[in-house]
Design a protein around this motif. Structure first.
Motif, short mmCIF file in Angstrom:
data_model
loop_
_atom_site.label_atom_id
_atom_site.label_comp_id
_atom_site.label_asym_id
_atom_site.label_seq_id
_atom_site.Cartn_x
_atom_site.Cartn_y
_atom_site.Cartn_z
N ASP A 193 0.93 -1.05 -0.05
CA ASP A 193 0.05 0.00 -0.05
C ASP A 193 0.83 1.29 0.19
O ASP A 193 2.01 1.28 0.28
CB ASP A 193 -0.72 0.14 1.25
N ASP A 194 0.23 2.50 -0.39
CA ASP A 194 0.99 3.77 -0.01
C ASP A 194 1.00 4.12 1.40
O ASP A 194 0.17 3.83 2.34
CB ASP A 194 0.32 4.78 -0.64
N ILE A 195 2.28 4.04 1.80
CA ILE A 195 2.62 4.20 3.21
C ILE A 195 2.81 5.76 3.81
O ILE A 195 3.46 5.93 4.62
CB ILE A 195 3.67 3.34 3.95
N THR A 196 2.38 6.65 2.75
CA THR A 196 2.41 8.00 3.04
C THR A 196 2.12 8.51 4.61
O THR A 196 2.75 9.36 5.22
CB THR A 196 1.95 9.02 2.01
N VAL A 197 0.81 8.12 4.65
CA VAL A 197 0.37 8.36 6.16
C VAL A 197 1.07 7.88 7.29
O VAL A 197 1.29 8.45 8.18
CB VAL A 197 -1.20 7.81 6.13
N ASN A 198 1.62 6.42 7.09
CA ASN A 198 2.58 6.01 8.20
C ASN A 198 3.62 6.82 8.40
O ASN A 198 4.09 6.99 9.62
CB ASN A 198 2.93 4.62 7.74
N VAL A 199 4.45 7.20 7.14
CA VAL A 199 5.81 7.84 7.17
C VAL A 199 5.28 9.54 7.93
O VAL A 199 6.24 9.92 8.70
CB VAL A 199 6.41 8.28 5.87
N TRP A 200 4.36 9.94 7.56
CA TRP A 200 3.95 11.36 8.12
C TRP A 200 3.66 11.14 9.61
O TRP A 200 3.94 12.38 10.35
CB TRP A 200 3.00 12.16 7.28
N TYR A 201 2.99 10.34 10.06
CA TYR A 201 2.73 10.32 11.36
C TYR A 201 4.00 10.04 12.31
O TYR A 201 4.09 10.50 13.29
CB TYR A 201 1.71 8.92 11.69
N GLY A 202 4.73 9.35 11.61
CA GLY A 202 6.13 8.78 12.34
C GLY A 202 6.93 10.34 12.49
O GLY A 202 7.37 10.53 13.58
N VAL A 203 6.89 11.00 11.35
CA VAL A 203 7.66 12.18 11.55
C VAL A 203 6.83 13.04 12.31
O VAL A 203 7.51 13.63 13.09
CB VAL A 203 7.64 12.94 9.91
N ALA A 204 5.62 13.19 12.27
CA ALA A 204 4.71 14.34 13.21
C ALA A 204 4.99 13.93 14.68
O ALA A 204 5.29 14.79 15.55
CB ALA A 204 3.29 14.12 12.84
N MET A 205 5.06 12.62 15.00
CA MET A 205 5.12 12.36 16.21
C MET A 205 6.64 12.51 16.83
O MET A 205 7.05 12.84 17.87
CB MET A 205 5.15 10.72 16.47
#
Length: 310
Positions: A193-205
């Motif tokens: 899948d596209d993991i853009t949301v996962n990446v950005w959640y990690g960055v935001a955290m």
């Protein structure tokens, strides 16, 4: 469970943890110092907890925060190292999807909690040095209990969504993780899948939680240093700085490797993968091992009780 091809979507029943790819021949020998560090971690943090909890004179804010740190260190190392040793010594790399998510959850909860505890300890040193007359009034046992509850709540609230983000992913590549433990982005990268949301959640955290903690700790020590250098005598200045020495060492051991690891992954094409993997393993081993040693050696009250116990 392996997919038939790279485009077959499958639900991973199990993952296979590969340890440190590229060093398979040395796994047995790598595990020996890892085991030694784990034993030292268990002994050091358990002894620290025992001394602080049984010695009433140590039921002060600074030592209660140290006991919280020891508890988190025990959680982090026990969540990761036994499985790590099983992989290196017995090639027991198989782990269920549920167990992998559980391990991932506790690893990241421990990391966020430790950062919050270091911030609380910086606040403790700030009050002790900048406003010593109000120290006992500000940092009561009730306040410390609420701070401990806030540490747990914050860690849980930021990390719990990771479970749902991973469970929603579809996997179609492989169930082999090139690591010795289950790490959030390592699992996400196996998805088709596209993991853009996962990446950005990690960055935001990282920015909101770790970044904010680092800024607040730096501000606390800015005020502390200003107050210290205003003290009239050199002896008073040295005494004040000594009370912060162990905390500063622990801060450096916690944040410096994490920032190095982050930038190393950004320039991973320069650094061999097995080096990055080895550093990731050492990161869950070395700080939990050294933290109790730092406090035991640099804090006279703890050192005195350690000598009495031993």
């Amino acid at each position: 469970m392996m997919p038939a091809d790279n485009h077959t979507v499958f639900d991973p029943v199990t993952y296979i943890l590969n340890g440190i790819p590229g060093t398979e021949e040395s796994h047995f020998w790598i595990a020996i110092p890892f085991c030694f560090m784990y034993v030292v971690t268990l002994f050091g943090n358990s002894l620290l907890l025992f001394i602080i909890l049984t010695e009433r004179s140590l039921h002060e804010p600074m030592y209660l925060f140290v006991s919280m740190l020891a508890t988190v260190d025990l959680l982090l190392s026990t969540t990761t190292v036994p499985k790590m040793l099983a992989i290196f010594w017995f090639r027991a790399g198989e782990i269920s999807f549920a167990a992998c998510l559980t391990q991932m959850f506790f690893i990241h909860v421990s990391f966020i909690a430790e950062s919050a505890i270091l911030l609380a300890m910086a606040f403790d040193r700030y009050v002790a040095i900048c406003d010593p007359l109000r120290y006992t009034a500000v940092l009561t046992k009730s306040v410390i209990g609420k701070m401990g509850l806030a540490v747990v709540t914050r860690s849980f609230c930021f990390i719990f969504p990771l479970i749902f983000l991973v469970k929603q992913l579809k996997f179609c590549r492989t169930n082999r993780l090139p690591h010795a433990y289950c790490e959030y982005m390592a699992i996400a990268r196996l998805s088709c899948d596209d993991i853009t949301v996962n990446v950005w959640y990690g960055v935001a955290m990282a920015i909101i939680v770790i970044g904010l903690d680092v800024v607040l700790i730096a501000l606390s020590y800015g005020f502390i240093l200003r107050a210290v250098f205003r003290l009239p005598s050199k002896d008073a200045r040295l005494k004040a700085l000594r009370t912060c020495s162990s905390h500063l060492c622990v801060i450096l051991m916690f944040y410096v490797p994490s920032f190095f690891s982050y930038f190393a992954h950004q320039f991973g094409h320069i650094i061999p993968g097995y080096i990055l993997n080895l550093l990731a393993n050492l990161y869950v081993l070395i700080p939990p091992m050294l933290n109790p040693i730092m406090y035991g050696v640099t804090t006279k009250e703890i050192l005195k009780r350690v000598i009495n116990v031993c």
